[in-house]
Design an enzyme around this catalytic site. Structure first.
Site, PDB file in Angstrom:
ATOM      1  N   GLY A  12       0.792  -1.224   0.000  1.00 62.81           N
ATOM      2  CA  GLY A  12       0.000   0.000   0.000  1.00 62.81           C
ATOM      3  C   GLY A  12       0.824   1.273   0.000  1.00 62.81           C
ATOM      4  O   GLY A  12       0.389   2.299   0.511  1.00 62.81           O
ATOM      5  N   ARG A  69     -16.200 -15.296  -8.519  1.00 63.54           N
ATOM      6  CA  ARG A  69     -15.780 -13.911  -8.717  1.00 63.54           C
ATOM      7  C   ARG A  69     -16.971 -12.964  -8.515  1.00 63.54           C
ATOM      8  O   ARG A  69     -16.839 -11.896  -7.927  1.00 63.54           O
ATOM      9  CB  ARG A  69     -15.240 -13.782 -10.145  1.00 63.54           C
ATOM     10  CG  ARG A  69     -14.139 -12.778 -10.283  1.00 63.54           C
ATOM     11  CD  ARG A  69     -13.640 -12.731 -11.711  1.00 63.54           C
ATOM     12  NE  ARG A  69     -12.542 -13.632 -11.979  1.00 63.54           N
ATOM     13  CZ  ARG A  69     -11.282 -13.430 -11.598  1.00 63.54           C
ATOM     14  NH1 ARG A  69     -10.960 -12.380 -10.887  1.00 63.54           N
ATOM     15  NH2 ARG A  69     -10.330 -14.283 -11.901  1.00 63.54           N
ATOM     16  N   HIS A 121      -1.018   1.474 -13.059  1.00 70.21           N
ATOM     17  CA  HIS A 121      -0.427   0.265 -13.626  1.00 70.21           C
ATOM     18  C   HIS A 121       1.057   0.536 -13.898  1.00 70.21           C
ATOM     19  O   HIS A 121       1.395   1.581 -14.473  1.00 70.21           O
ATOM     20  CB  HIS A 121      -1.159  -0.096 -14.930  1.00 70.21           C
ATOM     21  CG  HIS A 121      -0.596  -1.323 -15.574  1.00 70.21           C
ATOM     22  ND1 HIS A 121      -0.837  -2.590 -15.091  1.00 70.21           N
ATOM     23  CD2 HIS A 121       0.242  -1.474 -16.642  1.00 70.21           C
ATOM     24  CE1 HIS A 121      -0.201  -3.464 -15.840  1.00 70.21           C
ATOM     25  NE2 HIS A 121       0.464  -2.818 -16.780  1.00 70.21           N
ATOM     26  N   GLU A 155     -12.235  -3.908 -19.591  1.00 71.67           N
ATOM     27  CA  GLU A 155     -11.061  -4.567 -20.162  1.00 71.67           C
ATOM     28  C   GLU A 155      -9.831  -4.247 -19.305  1.00 71.67           C
ATOM     29  O   GLU A 155      -9.537  -3.063 -19.047  1.00 71.67           O
ATOM     30  CB  GLU A 155     -10.846  -4.084 -21.603  1.00 71.67           C
ATOM     31  CG  GLU A 155      -9.958  -5.019 -22.382  1.00 71.67           C
ATOM     32  CD  GLU A 155      -9.794  -4.572 -23.842  1.00 71.67           C
ATOM     33  OE1 GLU A 155      -8.912  -5.099 -24.513  1.00 71.67           O
ATOM     34  OE2 GLU A 155     -10.552  -3.672 -24.265  1.00 71.67           O
ATOM     35  N   ASP A 157      -6.589  -3.162 -17.625  1.00 75.45           N
ATOM     36  CA  ASP A 157      -5.516  -2.206 -17.916  1.00 75.45           C
ATOM     37  C   ASP A 157      -5.748  -1.407 -19.205  1.00 75.45           C
ATOM     38  O   ASP A 157      -4.796  -1.046 -19.899  1.00 75.45           O
ATOM     39  CB  ASP A 157      -4.144  -2.907 -17.945  1.00 75.45           C
ATOM     40  CG  ASP A 157      -3.803  -3.528 -16.604  1.00 75.45           C
ATOM     41  OD1 ASP A 157      -4.269  -3.001 -15.573  1.00 75.45           O
ATOM     42  OD2 ASP A 157      -3.086  -4.543 -16.577  1.00 75.45           O
ATOM     43  N   GLN A 185       8.266   7.192  -8.824  1.00 76.86           N
ATOM     44  CA  GLN A 185       7.481   8.107  -9.671  1.00 76.86           C
ATOM     45  C   GLN A 185       5.980   7.925  -9.452  1.00 76.86           C
ATOM     46  O   GLN A 185       5.217   8.889  -9.507  1.00 76.86           O
ATOM     47  CB  GLN A 185       7.825   7.888 -11.150  1.00 76.86           C
ATOM     48  CG  GLN A 185       9.245   8.264 -11.497  1.00 76.86           C
ATOM     49  CD  GLN A 185       9.588   9.686 -11.104  1.00 76.86           C
ATOM     50  OE1 GLN A 185       8.823  10.620 -11.369  1.00 76.86           O
ATOM     51  NE2 GLN A 185      10.722   9.866 -10.441  1.00 76.86           N
TER      52      GLN A 185
HETATM   53  C1  GRF Z   1       2.441  -0.637  -7.940  1.00 79.74           C
HETATM   54  O1  GRF Z   1       3.581  -0.854  -8.706  1.00 79.74           O
HETATM   55  C2  GRF Z   1       1.252  -0.392  -8.827  1.00 79.74           C
HETATM   56  O2  GRF Z   1       1.556   0.237 -10.021  1.00 79.74           O
HETATM   57  C3  GRF Z   1       0.772  -1.791  -9.102  1.00 79.74           C
HETATM   58  O3  GRF Z   1       0.989  -2.500  -7.906  1.00 79.74           O
HETATM   59  C4  GRF Z   1       2.045  -1.891  -7.162  1.00 79.74           C
HETATM   60  C5  GRF Z   1       1.477  -1.592  -5.805  1.00 79.74           C
HETATM   61  O4  GRF Z   1       2.430  -1.174  -4.894  1.00 79.74           O
HETATM   62  N1  GRF Z   1      -0.601  -1.774  -9.538  1.00 79.74           N
HETATM   63  P1  GRF Z   1       1.960  -0.595  -3.474  1.00 79.74           P
HETATM   64  O5  GRF Z   1       1.088  -1.659  -2.823  1.00 79.74           O
HETATM   65  O6  GRF Z   1       1.221   0.676  -3.727  1.00 79.74           O
HETATM   66  O7  GRF Z   1       3.232  -0.398  -2.705  1.00 79.74           O
END
Ligand code: GRF
Length: 202
Positions: A12, A69, A121, A155, A157, A185
């Site tokens: 997180g 699901r 993502h 869909e 991502d 970043q």
């Molecule tokens: C990040 O790299 C995000 O882009 C991807 O999962 C990772 C989560 O990292 N969806 P965190 O749990 O926020 O440290």
């Protein structure tokens, strides 16, 4: 007050960056918005403890406790709306922010939060949707990698791109070193992208 609910599955760190930014930049006063709850599909997600210690409502909806699901998504939806929809005209939070939430969502779930759910993502979409993005970027000889904030559609991502951050891929990079450079970043980009969205919708 606009309610934001964040979904996580792990550390997180993006959720923490968002909450810190929201507090530091006084989203409550300036934007009339607040992060009101953090939910996870995993009880041991490290980010949950941090969220609770920092005064946020937390909840776990364990995907393993649901037979399908659809059943999991229905339970998750009910919990999100219970925690984030209080006092809202339509009983739903204003924004659902996916931050390392590692479950594929059903079209019904996505439709329920249509236009008000975003994801981050770790690739420069539309390149490398799905998993193992950093290793795939290295294997393909990419000179640049990065992360994308996008709206969530049915869909995986896909969905409108709201922001992107670019980092170089260095010659001796491993998936881990590249992931760490990208994650730094992400922590800068995601809070700003969410803030822009909140401003747009006011
Ligand atoms: C990040 O790299 C995000 O882009 C991807 O999962 C990772 C989560 O990292 N969806 P965190 O749990 O926020 O440290």
């Amino acid at each position: 007050m606009k309610n934001i609910v964040i979904l996580i599955s792990g550390g997180g760190s993006n959720m923490q960056a968002l909450v810190r930014h929201a507090r530091q930049h006084e989203w409550g006063k300036r934007l009339g918005a607040q992060v009101c709850a953090v939910l996870s599909n995993k009880a041991d997600a490290a980010g949950l403890a941090w969220a609770a210690q920092n005064g946020l409502a937390t909840a776990v909806v364990d995907h393993k406790a649901h037979a399908s699901r659809d059943a999991f998504d229905a339970a998750l939806m009910a919990e999100i709306d219970r925690l984030g929809g209080k006092g809202r005209p339509d009983g739903k939070p204003d924004l659902v922010v996916l931050a390392g939430f590692m479950r594929i969502l059903t079209p019904g779930f996505v439709a329920h939060y249509s236009g008000r759910m975003v994801n981050i993502h770790p690739s420069l979409l539309p390149a490398f949707p799905g998993l193992n993005t950093h290793q795939r970027a290295i294997d393909m000889g990419c000179r640049f990698a990065g992360a994308t904030v996008h709206r969530v559609t049915a869909e995986l991502d896909h969905g409108d791109i709201l922001a992107q951050a670019v980092v170089p891929v260095l010659p001796d990079d491993t998936a881990q070193t590249l992931a760490a450079r990208v994650l730094t970043q992400e922590h800068l980009m995601y809070p700003k992208a969410v803030e822009n969205l909140l401003k747009l919708n006011t």
